[in-house]
Design a protein around this motif. Structure first.
Motif, mmCIF file in Angstrom:
data_model
loop_
_atom_site.group_PDB
_atom_site.id
_atom_site.type_symbol
_atom_site.label_atom_id
_atom_site.label_comp_id
_atom_site.label_asym_id
_atom_site.label_seq_id
_atom_site.Cartn_x
_atom_site.Cartn_y
_atom_site.Cartn_z
ATOM 1 N N SER A 1 0.762 5.293 0.387
ATOM 2 C CA SER A 1 -0.096 6.350 0.922
ATOM 3 C C SER A 1 0.494 7.722 0.636
ATOM 4 O O SER A 1 1.710 7.905 0.671
ATOM 5 C CB SER A 1 -0.261 6.196 2.433
ATOM 6 O OG SER A 1 -0.893 4.982 2.744
ATOM 7 N N GLY B 1 -4.986 2.755 -9.250
ATOM 8 C CA GLY B 1 -5.291 4.146 -8.958
ATOM 9 C C GLY B 1 -5.390 4.386 -7.470
ATOM 10 O O GLY B 1 -5.455 3.453 -6.678
ATOM 11 N N PHE B 2 -5.401 5.638 -7.098
ATOM 12 C CA PHE B 2 -5.571 6.008 -5.701
ATOM 13 C C PHE B 2 -7.037 5.960 -5.323
ATOM 14 O O PHE B 2 -7.916 6.355 -6.099
ATOM 15 C CB PHE B 2 -5.035 7.426 -5.444
ATOM 16 C CG PHE B 2 -3.560 7.467 -5.176
ATOM 17 C CD1 PHE B 2 -3.078 7.433 -3.883
ATOM 18 C CD2 PHE B 2 -2.653 7.534 -6.220
ATOM 19 C CE1 PHE B 2 -1.713 7.467 -3.631
ATOM 20 C CE2 PHE B 2 -1.294 7.572 -5.985
ATOM 21 C CZ PHE B 2 -0.816 7.535 -4.683
ATOM 22 N N ALA B 3 -7.321 5.453 -4.133
ATOM 23 C CA ALA B 3 -8.644 5.511 -3.521
ATOM 24 C C ALA B 3 -8.468 6.431 -2.316
ATOM 25 O O ALA B 3 -7.906 6.023 -1.306
ATOM 26 C CB ALA B 3 -9.118 4.127 -3.094
ATOM 27 N N GLY B 4 -8.878 7.664 -2.451
ATOM 28 C CA GLY B 4 -8.588 8.652 -1.406
ATOM 29 C C GLY B 4 -7.115 8.990 -1.447
ATOM 30 O O GLY B 4 -6.617 9.466 -2.457
ATOM 31 N N THR B 5 -6.401 8.663 -0.373
ATOM 32 C CA THR B 5 -4.976 8.978 -0.322
ATOM 33 C C THR B 5 -4.092 7.735 -0.361
ATOM 34 O O THR B 5 -2.917 7.794 -0.012
ATOM 35 C CB THR B 5 -4.651 9.789 0.953
ATOM 36 O OG1 THR B 5 -5.040 9.024 2.100
ATOM 37 C CG2 THR B 5 -5.352 11.134 0.953
ATOM 38 N N SER B 6 -4.625 6.567 -0.781
ATOM 39 C CA SER B 6 -3.786 5.368 -0.846
ATOM 40 C C SER B 6 -4.093 4.544 -2.094
ATOM 41 O O SER B 6 -5.175 4.613 -2.663
ATOM 42 C CB SER B 6 -3.960 4.508 0.409
ATOM 43 O OG SER B 6 -5.270 4.007 0.485
ATOM 44 N N ALA B 7 -3.102 3.785 -2.511
ATOM 45 C CA ALA B 7 -3.220 2.861 -3.635
ATOM 46 C C ALA B 7 -2.617 1.539 -3.181
ATOM 47 O O ALA B 7 -1.542 1.518 -2.572
ATOM 48 C CB ALA B 7 -2.483 3.388 -4.853
ATOM 49 N N THR B 8 -3.305 0.423 -3.455
ATOM 50 C CA THR B 8 -2.841 -0.878 -2.982
ATOM 51 C C THR B 8 -2.654 -1.859 -4.133
ATOM 52 O O THR B 8 -3.557 -2.036 -4.945
ATOM 53 C CB THR B 8 -3.836 -1.471 -1.961
ATOM 54 O OG1 THR B 8 -3.942 -0.571 -0.852
ATOM 55 C CG2 THR B 8 -3.376 -2.826 -1.461
ATOM 56 N N THR C 1 0.848 -1.191 0.000
ATOM 57 C CA THR C 1 0.000 0.000 0.000
ATOM 58 C C THR C 1 0.881 1.238 0.000
ATOM 59 O O THR C 1 1.787 1.360 0.818
ATOM 60 C CB THR C 1 -0.934 0.026 1.222
ATOM 61 O OG1 THR C 1 -1.794 -1.123 1.161
ATOM 62 C CG2 THR C 1 -1.786 1.281 1.245
ATOM 63 N N SER D 1 -5.318 13.076 -6.618
ATOM 64 C CA SER D 1 -6.347 12.908 -7.642
ATOM 65 C C SER D 1 -5.796 13.154 -9.046
ATOM 66 O O SER D 1 -6.358 12.665 -10.024
ATOM 67 C CB SER D 1 -7.533 13.834 -7.375
ATOM 68 O OG SER D 1 -7.139 15.187 -7.503
#
Length: 76
Positions: free
Chosen positions: A24, A51-58, A22, A32
């Motif tokens: 962050s 892609g990022f979901a909010g402020t993190s990408a996993t 992850t 965005s």
């Protein structure tokens, strides 16, 4: 454009499975504007783009075995 490097090292005596990473965004910028990030191993893609979901990408849809003294994962 490379913006982040991650080095993973296994100091143990047995191999380990690496299955998730992850990333962050903890800075003042807004992720965005980032359309996606990819995980590379010595310059070759192994996962992503995600892609990022909010402020993190996993990254979670892959598995890699990290042998003793292996360390070569980079995200660019």
């Amino acid at each position: 454009m490379p913006v982040l490097s991650v080095v993973l090292t296994n100091p143990g005596s047995t191999a380990v499975n690496f299955t998730s990473l992850t990333v962050s965004d903890a800075g003042t910028g807004n992720p965005s504007g980032i359309s996606g990030i990819s995980l590379l191993n010595n310059g070759s893609p192994v996962a992503g783009p995600v892609g990022f979901a909010g402020t993190s990408a996993t990254f979670s849809d892959w598995t890699s075995v990290i042998k003793k003294a292996d360390s070569a994962y980079r995200s660019e």
